[in-house]
Design an enzyme around this catalytic site. Structure first.
Site, PDB file in Angstrom:
ATOM      1  N   GLU A 190      30.883  32.295  41.841  1.00  0.00           N
ATOM      2  CA  GLU A 190      30.121  33.248  41.023  1.00  0.00           C
ATOM      3  C   GLU A 190      30.686  33.265  39.623  1.00  0.00           C
ATOM      4  O   GLU A 190      31.913  33.297  39.447  1.00  0.00           O
ATOM      5  CB  GLU A 190      30.214  34.684  41.575  1.00  0.00           C
ATOM      6  CG  GLU A 190      29.414  34.917  42.825  1.00  0.00           C
ATOM      7  CD  GLU A 190      29.443  36.378  43.293  1.00  0.00           C
ATOM      8  OE1 GLU A 190      29.625  37.285  42.449  1.00  0.00           O
ATOM      9  OE2 GLU A 190      29.296  36.590  44.504  1.00  0.00           O
ATOM     10  N   GLU A 246      34.204  38.312  48.859  1.00  0.00           N
ATOM     11  CA  GLU A 246      35.083  39.269  48.198  1.00  0.00           C
ATOM     12  C   GLU A 246      35.675  40.300  49.154  1.00  0.00           C
ATOM     13  O   GLU A 246      35.497  41.516  48.964  1.00  0.00           O
ATOM     14  CB  GLU A 246      34.341  39.942  47.035  1.00  0.00           C
ATOM     15  CG  GLU A 246      33.866  38.926  46.014  1.00  0.00           C
ATOM     16  CD  GLU A 246      33.508  39.527  44.658  1.00  0.00           C
ATOM     17  OE1 GLU A 246      33.414  40.749  44.557  1.00  0.00           O
ATOM     18  OE2 GLU A 246      33.323  38.740  43.714  1.00  0.00           O
TER      19      GLU A 246
HETATM   20  C1  GCB Z   1      30.411  40.093  42.706  1.00  0.00           C
HETATM   21  C2  GCB Z   1      29.744  40.164  44.029  1.00  0.00           C
HETATM   22  C3  GCB Z   1      28.235  40.207  43.916  1.00  0.00           C
HETATM   23  C4  GCB Z   1      27.831  41.125  42.762  1.00  0.00           C
HETATM   24  C5  GCB Z   1      28.406  40.594  41.470  1.00  0.00           C
HETATM   25  C6  GCB Z   1      28.091  41.488  40.276  1.00  0.00           C
HETATM   26  O1  GCB Z   1      31.533  39.711  42.575  1.00  0.00           O
HETATM   27  O2  GCB Z   1      30.125  39.136  44.910  1.00  0.00           O
HETATM   28  O3  GCB Z   1      27.702  40.640  45.125  1.00  0.00           O
HETATM   29  O4  GCB Z   1      26.451  41.286  42.663  1.00  0.00           O
HETATM   30  O5  GCB Z   1      29.790  40.511  41.584  1.00  0.00           O
HETATM   31  O6  GCB Z   1      27.067  41.301  39.653  1.00  0.00           O
HETATM   32  O7  GCB Z   1      28.869  42.396  40.011  1.00  0.00           O
END
Ligand code: GCB
Length: 585
Positions: free
Chosen positions: A494, A405
């Site tokens: 993700e 990101e």
């Molecule tokens: C994301 C990040 C990750 C966070 C996740 C979240 O996009 O890459 O590091 O932990 O979201 O839970 O917000």
């Protein structure tokens, strides 16, 4: 310095209790704590492990801290070279032995080593002192401004969180072994580079033997010889064919060992074992091909995080995690958001997991003034190089993720991505590269990667509480990405929802176990409906600790297991989804 030394050689493990002292006023260096520390006044902490949860006085500590311990060195190590290795010290380390400065390293998740003979006493006790500094700035990688002001979403632990050890190698030794594999019919073709160093004061004529070992039996043997001048290095390139090879893959993670031996002047030289698997990874026509077959990655973004241990996942925890991932039917994970420990990845090789290996370049976005700041570029490139150097021979690693990101909506991101990609290509031209984007259709750098990786939170940070709207947005965004880049496979690296274990709602509501399970199922159906999608990684395998903020209830709850690995409702759902989704499609 190249670091792929084998562990068949003689080592001394420095795991255990070290004396420890924080240095909030930063006076240790000027007061020379590295010379003869008065350890009776110091605390004791265990390594490998972070300092934070071993004692509540250190939980929120950020800054400089000192570690020291004594170790005994055998007399017969005197005639050889000795290196001191650190697998991971977060974030900066300075090292002294017997009061003599050996060097420093920046970056918490890549291995480093120093030559130590000038400082060592053989057949005697020695003292090692390590100054660790986990201060975050806008130019550290990852960047941040404090324990509760990290530019990344995981707890900023400090300390010697991976193994430290001494290694003894002969003066003429293998500095590095690289094995690239190809498949030709039923045979495996190995392209091998052996880097040999001669630290003797005279020229050395060496005999080199290479054997492929299959379960303790040598199935091939090649010999060659090489002459190396004093203080010089040479690389030998050799091709070896393994006939009727068994190829490495999730269904049969077949491993072989390359045993390289070096002998000169009739004296016994170096022996180094390097484990490998025979497999190919290619991106072609919008698919990720493993041994020529299109694969679908089912798995997780993970973290190295566990109560008390902090950033160190000891073997027992890893054993448990792999057991759970296999029970659920996963075949893949990403080392979000930094390269994981050697043991973590050894198990991936052994159990047949397809790993997206990620650098520590997370959080390089809004808060960072210029993404292509030369200081940041240099650090990202170095960490990329160090990561690949350690893990390039692993069959499990199928792809490198260079950023998580990043500010990839900003034009200047292309500069740092191009630099990191160049570095990765130099270190290893065989694996595809990617980064995990959160900019999606506004991303300005997707043309530069081999595989599109996207982190989606529709249904959580947007369209929240509304899974129907989330599915629609997801589907439309994916189709548009595919329309723009029809030749690039897409992986959803993700997606997930926070669930507080024990909170139940019907109909499903945010933060309940039901909502998390439902969101995952909804996403999975969308992913499977698109044949250009090559995988989905749930965020996250387990809950993990984060800094304090109004957005989080002390830990990030998006794990389908709790932080101590108890299942939430989603586990049953995911097991069903994963076991019914074939690896090849
Ligand atoms: C994301 C990040 C990750 C966070 C996740 C979240 O996009 O890459 O590091 O932990 O979201 O839970 O917000």
């Amino acid at each position: 310095m190249k670091l792929e030394y084998s562990f068949q050689r003689e080592t001394i493990d420095l795991s255990g209790f070290w004396h420890f002292r924080i240095d909030p006023e930063n006076k240790g260096e000027s007061e020379k704590w590295y010379e003869e520390p008065q350890v009776s006044e110091w605390d004791e902490l265990y390594t490998p492990a972070s300092w934070n949860e071993q004692d509540s006085r250190y939980t929120w500590y950020i800054g400089t801290a000192w570690y020291t311990r004594a170790f005994w060195l055998p007399e017969d190590w005197r005639s050889k070279l000795t290196l001191i290795f650190f697998d991971g010290v977060n974030y900066k380390a300075k090292v002294w032995v017997n009061g003599i400065y050996l060097g420093e390293h920046e970056g918490g998740f890549t291995q480093f080593a120093f030559r130590a003979e000038k400082a060592l006493r053989f057949g005697e006790s020695n003292r090692i002192v390590v100054m660790v500094d986990n201060t975050l700035t806008g130019k550290t990688v990852p960047p941040g401004a404090g324990m509760n002001a990290t530019y990344f979403d995981f707890f900023h632990y400090g300390g010697i969180h991976r193994e430290a050890y001494l290694l003894s190698v002969p003066k003429v030794h293998f500095k590095d072994v690289t094995i690239r594999t190809e498949i030709k019919g039923k045979d495996g073709i190995l392209d091998i580079d052996l880097e040999i160093v001669n630290e003797l004061e005279e020229e050395c004529s060496c005999n080199v033997t290479m054997q492929v070992i299959d379960e303790d039996e040598a199935i091939t043997e090649e010999r060659t010889s090489v002459t190396i001048g004093p203080g010089a290095e040479k690389t030998i390139a050799q091709q070896i064919t393994v006939e009727n090879a068994e190829f490495w893959g999730p269904e049969s993670p077949r491993l072989y060992t390359l045993r390289t031996k070096l002998a000169h002047d009739d004296s016994k030289g170096d022996v180094k074992d390097t484990r490998f698997g025979i497999r190919t990874v290619k991106v072609e026509d919008g698919k990720i091909l493993l041994n020529g077959r299109p694969v679908f990655l089912k798995g997780f973004g993970r973290h190295e995080d566990f109560p008390v241990l902090g950033k160190a996942l000891h073997g027992a925890v890893l054993r448990k995690d792999y057991g759970l991932m296999m029970y659920i039917g996963a075949n893949s994970f990403r080392t979000s958001h930094y390269p994981y420990s050697r043991t973590h990845l050894d198990l991936a090789d052994e159990k047949g997991f397809l790993v997206i290996l990620e650098t520590p370049a997370v959080g390089l976005r809004e808060n960072v003034e210029r993404l292509d700041d030369p200081e940041i570029v240099e650090k990202v490139c170095r960490m990329t190089r160090e990561m690949i150097q350690r893990d390039k021979n692993r069959p499990s690693v199928i792809m490198y993720s260079l950023f998580n990101e990043p500010g990839s909506g900003r034009e200047e991101f292309r500069n740092i991505l191009t630099a990191a990609k160049g570095e990765a290509g130099k270190a290893d031209p065989t694996r595809p590269v990617t980064f995990a984007s959160c900019r999606h259709l506004d991303d300005v750098a997707l043309d530069l990667v081999d595989v599109l990786c996207h982190n989606f939170y529709y249904g959580w940070y947007s369209n929240y509480g509304d899974l129907e709207a989330a599915a629609k947005t997801l589907s439309e965004t994916l189709d548009e990405l595919h329309r723009r880049f029809p030749d690039k496979p897409i992986i959803i690296t993700e997606f997930g929802a926070g669930a507080i274990a024990g909170v139940h709602r019907h109909p499903p509501e945010m933060w309940s176990e039901e909502y998390q399970a439902e969101l995952i199922k909804t996403y999975w159906e969308v992913l499977l409906s698109k044949d250009y999608v090559s995988g989905g990684h749930i965020w996250n395998f387990a809950d993990f600790r984060v800094g304090q903020s109004p957005r989080r209830t002390t830990i990030n709850r998006k794990g389908i297991f709790t932080r101590t690995r108890d299942p939430k409702l989603a586990v049953r759902v995911v097991k069903n989804l994963f076991t019914n989704t074939p690896t090849y499609r």
